[in-house]
Scaffold this active site. Structure first.
Site, PDB file in Angstrom:
ATOM      1  N   LYS A  93       4.156   9.272   8.647  1.00 40.21           N
ATOM      2  CA  LYS A  93       3.632   8.255  10.015  1.00 40.21           C
ATOM      3  C   LYS A  93       4.676   9.125  11.244  1.00 40.21           C
ATOM      4  O   LYS A  93       4.459  10.275  11.471  1.00 40.21           O
ATOM      5  CB  LYS A  93       3.670   6.962   9.944  1.00 40.21           C
ATOM      6  N   TYR A 134       0.944  -1.178   0.078  1.00 36.93           N
ATOM      7  CA  TYR A 134      -0.007   0.090   0.241  1.00 36.93           C
ATOM      8  C   TYR A 134       0.857   1.232   0.091  1.00 36.93           C
ATOM      9  O   TYR A 134       1.738   1.304   0.716  1.00 36.93           O
ATOM     10  CB  TYR A 134      -0.900   0.004   1.219  1.00 36.93           C
ATOM     11  N   ASP A 171       9.322   2.693  -0.142  1.00 35.24           N
ATOM     12  CA  ASP A 171       8.286   3.473   0.507  1.00 35.24           C
ATOM     13  C   ASP A 171       8.545   3.245   2.158  1.00 35.24           C
ATOM     14  O   ASP A 171       8.145   2.060   2.515  1.00 35.24           O
ATOM     15  CB  ASP A 171       6.872   3.063   0.000  1.00 35.24           C
TER      16      ASP A 171
END
Ligand SMILES: *Cc1c(COP(=O)(O)O)cnc(C)c1O
Length: 447
Positions: A286, A161, A256
């Site tokens: 995050k 994702y 990522d």
């Protein structure tokens, strides 16, 4: 699935949630004005059923919902809350920054300091550009990779994702590279066709797709260690193969690290125990926002030089580098020292080992996988190497386990495909509450 519960049309029969009337009332209000009553699909509990809890307060390892029920939190806002909720130093930095103005739309020193901290921690990153979400970071990194190479195609891995970027919202069947199908309504087929989806950890499939279309591929994007289909690390040699094959064909490697960055180690997955493959571009989010909207992409100086205003690849943001968000992020990173990573490790080992022995004692097939302190529990036997493996698990058993833990005051991610996040604020008392809840939850999972 990754955090895109939207694709699940079915709503499982919900357990009755008489213990959460205030949340149920808020959900009813929310549904009238917001689709599904939530602002990000996985929060709706669709894959486990029941009433999503509306939280009113977070402190250290705990969350308190609208009914006043306290939970030990193993979601941590999906990763950012590495120091726990309402960390005093982070709050001080936020109050201090906010009292001097909350957004300028000009450059400011906090942004420089946060960029310096990231560049200092992550060897392959010469320069970063700050953005407001992980989605923006991956979207911008891909535009930059296309701008740098002049090529259209992007290779991604099934089950990885990268945010809800149109061209990355595609999954595909296993085996060979197929023409990707959109994983969401509203993504044009032509756009999805620019994305080639491969099974993770499959070097042959990678080599085959580059042999066939290598001169058209701008980049491979990969979660450094996958955390959005449960935790699935690259097999030994896989990341090295990504580096070798992309370099041979003049494509960029984009890792990522929105989830793994500053969590798996003080750098991230890069920098963790001998992981030293150098990507061209990396994305972060995050943890680096400290609970505020801040994210980044960065990498090789000659690639980053193509960004506006120096170069022709446009990228911008009204709130990029926001002074409050960067203060929270910088203070969070400054507190992420060796002691924090040691505690994350210890807590994660203790909880995962206890979960595993409780499930084993109850006779529940399961498999725990780690990427440093990130871990997840698959409700199946055998190693999980890719998305097909991850999907082959007993999600109903997870649902029973989840609700038993919730009733015992432990807030797990509400999906079998998500990582469990610990924080440095998880002290022995919080950990003990989790350990105490596990045997009954394992028995519930057994059915
Ligand atoms: C969370 C996540 C994203 C998206 O970040 P948002 O801030 O939710 O847009 C991208 N990539 C990975 C690996 C993630 O875990």
């Amino acid at each position: 699935m990754p955090d895109n519960g939207a694709v699940s049309a079915s709503t499982p029969t919900a357990p009755s949630d008489t213990d959460a009337p205030a949340s149920a009332a808020l959900l009813a209000r929310a549904r009238a004005v917001t689709p599904g009553g939530v602002n990000s699909p996985v929060r709706a509990f669709r894959s486990v059923g029941g009433t999503p809890r509306f939280m009113v307060r977070g402190a250290g390892p705990y969350l308190t919902d609208a009914d006043g029920t306290e939970y030990v939190d193993l979601v941590g806002s999906w990763g950012p809350m590495i120091l726990g909720h309402a960390h005093p130093a982070v709050l001080d930095a936020v109050y201090d920054a906010a009292s001097r103005g909350t957004s300028f739309g000009t450059p400011s020193e906090n942004e420089v300091a946060l960029a310096e901290e990231i560049v200092a921690r992550i060897g392959p990153v010469d320069q970063v550009r700050l953005v407001s979400s992980g989605t923006e970071a991956t979207m911008s990194a891909i535009r930059l990779a296309r701008g740098f190479t002049g090529r259209p195609l992007v290779v991604k891995f099934a089950g990885h994702y990268h945010g809800h970027v149109d061209s990355l919202l595609v999954a595909a069947g296993s085996g060979v590279a197929t023409l990707a199908l959109p994983d969401s309504a509203g993504v044009p087929a032509q756009m999805a066709a620019e994305t080639l989806v491969l099974p993770f950890n499959d070097v042959e499939a990678l080599e085959a797709v580059f042999a066939a279309r290598g001169d058209q591929i701008a980049c491979v994007i990969t979660e450094a260690a996958a955390g959005n289909m449960g935790v699935v690390t690259p097999q030994p040699g896989f990341t090295e193969a990504l580096r070798r094959v992309t370099a041979e064909h003049g494509a960029l490697l984009v890792t990522d690290e929105v989830m793994t960055g500053f969590r798996c180690s003080r750098a991230g997955w890069w920098g963790y125990e001998g992981v030293d493959v150098t990507p061209d571009l990396m994305t972060f989010g995050k943890v680096m926002g400290g609970g505020f909207p801040a994210a980044a992409f960065g990498g090789r100086a000659d690639v980053m030089a193509l960004l506006a205003p120096d170069g022709p690849v446009y990228q911008a943001g009204t709130l990029s580098g926001n002074p409050v968000a960067t203060a929270a992020g910088l203070t969070t990173l400054q507190h992420c020292d060796d002691a924090v990573y040691a505690r994350l490790d210890e807590v994660s080992r203790t909880i995962s080992a206890a979960a595993s022995s409780a499930l084993a004692a109850a006779g529940v097939p399961h498999r725990v996988q780690h990427a440093s302190s990130m871990f997840s529990v698959f409700f199946r036997e055998g190693e999980v190497r890719d998305y097909d493996d991850a999907r082959d698990q007993d999600t109903a058993a997870f649902g029973r386990f989840f609700h038993a833990m919730l009733s015992a005051g432990v807030y797990l991610p509400p999906s079998a495909f998500e990582c469990w996040f610990v924080s440095a604020a998880h002290d022995d008392a919080a950990v003990q509450r989790i350990l105490d809840a596990l045997p009954a939850a394992a028995a519930a999972a057994a059915g």
